[in-house]
Design a protein around this motif. Structure first.
Motif, mmCIF file in Angstrom:
data_model
loop_
_atom_site.group_PDB
_atom_site.id
_atom_site.type_symbol
_atom_site.label_atom_id
_atom_site.label_comp_id
_atom_site.label_asym_id
_atom_site.label_seq_id
_atom_site.Cartn_x
_atom_site.Cartn_y
_atom_site.Cartn_z
ATOM 1 N N PHE A 359 0.827 -1.202 0.000
ATOM 2 C CA PHE A 359 0.000 0.000 0.000
ATOM 3 C C PHE A 359 0.867 1.260 0.000
ATOM 4 O O PHE A 359 0.630 2.201 -0.763
ATOM 5 C CB PHE A 359 -0.923 0.005 1.224
ATOM 6 N N THR A 360 1.878 1.257 0.856
ATOM 7 C CA THR A 360 2.725 2.446 0.997
ATOM 8 C C THR A 360 3.514 2.731 -0.267
ATOM 9 O O THR A 360 3.530 3.863 -0.765
ATOM 10 C CB THR A 360 3.691 2.252 2.183
ATOM 11 N N TRP A 364 -0.015 4.602 -2.219
ATOM 12 C CA TRP A 364 0.085 5.939 -1.634
ATOM 13 C C TRP A 364 1.198 6.764 -2.278
ATOM 14 O O TRP A 364 0.984 7.915 -2.668
ATOM 15 C CB TRP A 364 0.312 5.840 -0.127
ATOM 16 N N ARG A 365 2.375 6.161 -2.395
ATOM 17 C CA ARG A 365 3.514 6.934 -2.912
ATOM 18 C C ARG A 365 3.314 7.391 -4.366
ATOM 19 O O ARG A 365 3.471 8.590 -4.645
ATOM 20 C CB ARG A 365 4.797 6.121 -2.770
ATOM 21 N N VAL A 368 -0.434 9.511 -4.400
ATOM 22 C CA VAL A 368 -0.779 10.549 -3.422
ATOM 23 C C VAL A 368 0.404 11.438 -3.079
ATOM 24 O O VAL A 368 0.316 12.666 -3.143
ATOM 25 C CB VAL A 368 -1.362 9.920 -2.133
ATOM 26 N N ASN A 369 1.525 10.839 -2.714
ATOM 27 C CA ASN A 369 2.689 11.622 -2.264
ATOM 28 C C ASN A 369 3.961 10.984 -2.803
ATOM 29 O O ASN A 369 4.500 10.060 -2.213
ATOM 30 C CB ASN A 369 2.724 11.682 -0.740
ATOM 31 N N GLU A 377 7.495 6.776 4.928
ATOM 32 C CA GLU A 377 7.095 5.468 4.398
ATOM 33 C C GLU A 377 6.919 4.460 5.523
ATOM 34 O O GLU A 377 5.932 3.721 5.574
ATOM 35 C CB GLU A 377 8.146 4.950 3.410
ATOM 36 N N LEU A 380 3.781 5.242 7.738
ATOM 37 C CA LEU A 380 2.534 4.890 7.071
ATOM 38 C C LEU A 380 2.347 3.379 7.000
ATOM 39 O O LEU A 380 1.240 2.864 7.216
ATOM 40 C CB LEU A 380 2.506 5.493 5.667
ATOM 41 N N MET A 384 -0.709 1.221 8.449
ATOM 42 C CA MET A 384 -1.512 0.372 7.564
ATOM 43 C C MET A 384 -1.524 -1.078 8.034
ATOM 44 O O MET A 384 -2.528 -1.782 7.870
ATOM 45 C CB MET A 384 -0.992 0.451 6.135
#
Length: 508
Positions: A359-360, A364-365, A368-369, A377, A380, A384
């Protein structure tokens, strides 16, 4: 409370406390900066052959395996043994492919299978779909580890119904969540030593002592076959027996092949591989891990032993706990149930870590960011891992077990669809990222469609020439056909980051 087996419960609690302490002190084992994701989520890639052997064994041979495989054998007989050949087929595959994957991920700093997919094809939408598929398929897998733990807690005599009945399970899983958050992959790696040794002890005891009490293996097979024959007389629509029925042969073969192709596509399986110290450790494990397949075959036999012991249960998943309660003294029952419960903690921890890493890094990376620091990292991913565990616990507390079971079985159909993107990428740059994405979507849709039954998951369909094949294998064939055809017409991949040199073992 009077129904609780006090002696068995005391032994159970002792071993559970032992592994809890180990889980917390694991943060100091092979110490590294746990504020970096590769340290928290992959143990710094420093696990040698022995540690990897226990970790992968603990990761793949789970509490639910110990409960579910004998349950299928108890319910329908020989068909339940499909898990044995598929865990044998997987090891030559690991020997050939996983060292190449480890080399590329190590040299490029990749932490997940989806990281590798992006590096191979330069398509973040393919990366994201691979990641999302892995996370969704892992969630019910974690939930079913709780089912295995719950079955043995109930067999100790704790209440079955209401929130009170779920309290011991909830406490156990919250403890798991805390020490996984603190120690990362080091916790399940350390606990796996205890778990695997305990499982070997109770399995060896079971396959020697139970047959001796029941008159030998011949009597066990005869008794099981008599029970299956009686069941067939009342319900002839479900094939049962100690030998495969002719209609089961193709489903058995294709289910074993398809399951083998899917197993190491899961985030938790790849996490175990990528945490190894190098290709040599992976190859050593590909050679030695079949020892677990032998144990799995013996575990499956417990289903037949339950018939011979006269165990009658409405839910086949209760067969193994009731068999041990009938055959062994309370102290050994507590030891066995503790082994099964710990066998839930290890894979559940690795699964939640693998899902959190994915997920990270891959949702997300990139979406999102893109400028996350290593510390962000890691933070998060830790959060998670908690969310994933809580989600699995909610599934068990509030949804029927059949829901989690069907979703986990469907997860295998989904995970095999990732096979082309990862495995083809190890050997060729010819396939295009967009083509593989289209093939993946087609495979997911077809596999899901074929698996939807009137009441629950349907494992096989006659999609090709009237031959009953495992739905995952049928869907991945369609997946590859689509990816191949589209690769002829789509433009080249945006990324040529990976070269053949990345897949070679580093020279000493």
């Amino acid at each position: 409370m009077s129904g609780i087996n006090v002696t068995a419960t005391a032994v159970f609690i002792f071993f559970f406390v032992l592994v809890t302490v180990m889980g917390f002190i694991a943060a100091r084992w092979k110490a590294g900066d746990l504020n970096e994701l590769h340290e928290w989520g992959l143990g710094g890639r420093r696990f040698g052959s022995w540690i990897t052997w226990f970790l992968l064994g603990g990761d793949l041979y789970t509490a639910y395996t110990v409960i579910a495989v004998p349950a299928v054998v108890y319910a329908i007989g020989a068909y339940g043994f499909f898990a044995v050949p598929y865990t044998i087929l997987i090891y030559p595959f690991i020997f050939l492919t996983m060292p190449r994957l480890w080399n590329a991920t190590h040299k490029r700093g990749y932490l997940t299978g989806a990281d590798f997919v992006y590096g191979a094809y330069g398509n973040k939408w393919l990366e994201g779909m691979v990641a999302l598929t892995g996370i969704i398929a892992t969630m019910p897998y974690i939930a079913l580890q709780l089912v295995g733990m719950e079955k043995v807690i109930q067999a100790l005599g704790f209440p079955h119904e209401g929130m009170t009945g779920h309290l011991p399970l909830t406490i156990a899983f919250l403890i798991l969540a805390v020490y996984t958050y603190r120690s990362g992959l080091r916790a399940p790696a350390m606990i796996a030593f205890v778990k695997d040794i305990m499982i070997y002890i109770f399995v060896i005891a079971a396959v020697i002592i139970i047959p001796a009490k029941l008159g030998g293996y011949g009597a066990i097979f005869d008794s099981a076959q008599k029970d299956f024959a009686a069941q067939l007389a009342t319900n002839p629509n479900v094939a049962r027996g100690v030998l495969l029925a002719p209609a089961q042969i193709w489903p058995f073969i294709t289910l074993a092949i398809g399951s083998a192709m899917a197993l190491f596509m899961y985030p938790h399986s790849l996490t175990g591989v990528l945490s190894a110290s190098g290709p040599k450790a992976i190859r050593h494990n590909a050679i030695s891990l079949p020892a677990y397949s032998l144990v799995l075959a013996l575990i499956a036999m417990l289903g037949y032993m339950a018939h011979a012991a006269g165990i009658k249960v409405q839910n086949p998943q209760d067969a193994v706990p009731q068999l041990f309660l009938a055959m062994f003294p309370s102290w050994f029952v507590g030891f066995t149930f503790a082994a099964i419960a710990i066998g839930a903690l290890v894979p559940a921890a690795v699964m939640s870590i693998g899902a959190a890493n994915t997920f990270t890094r891959n949702l997300w990376r990139p979406f999102v960011n893109q400028n996350m620091s290593p510390s962000e990292e890691s933070t998060l991913a830790k959060l998670m891992s908690l969310v994933v565990k809580i989600g699995a616990l909610i599934v068990i507390l509030f949804l029927p077990t059949q829901f989690a079971l069907d979703l986990q079985l469907l997860g295998g159909v989904w995970m095999i669809q990732i096979f082309p993107a990862i495995i083809f990428g190890l050997y060729t740059r010819w396939y295009k990222g967009g083509a593989l994405l289209a093939g993946l979507i087609v495979g997911l849709a077809l596999g899901t469609y074929l698996s939807i039954g009137p009441t629950s998951w349907v494992p096989v369909s006659k999609a090709f020439f009237g031959i009953p094949l495992y739905n995952g294998l049928t869907a991945v064939i369609a997946n590859v056909i689509v990816a191949t055809l589209l690769s002829f017409i789509l433009p080249a991949n945006k990324s040529d980051e990976l070269t053949e040199a990345d897949f070679r073992d580093a020279k000493a």
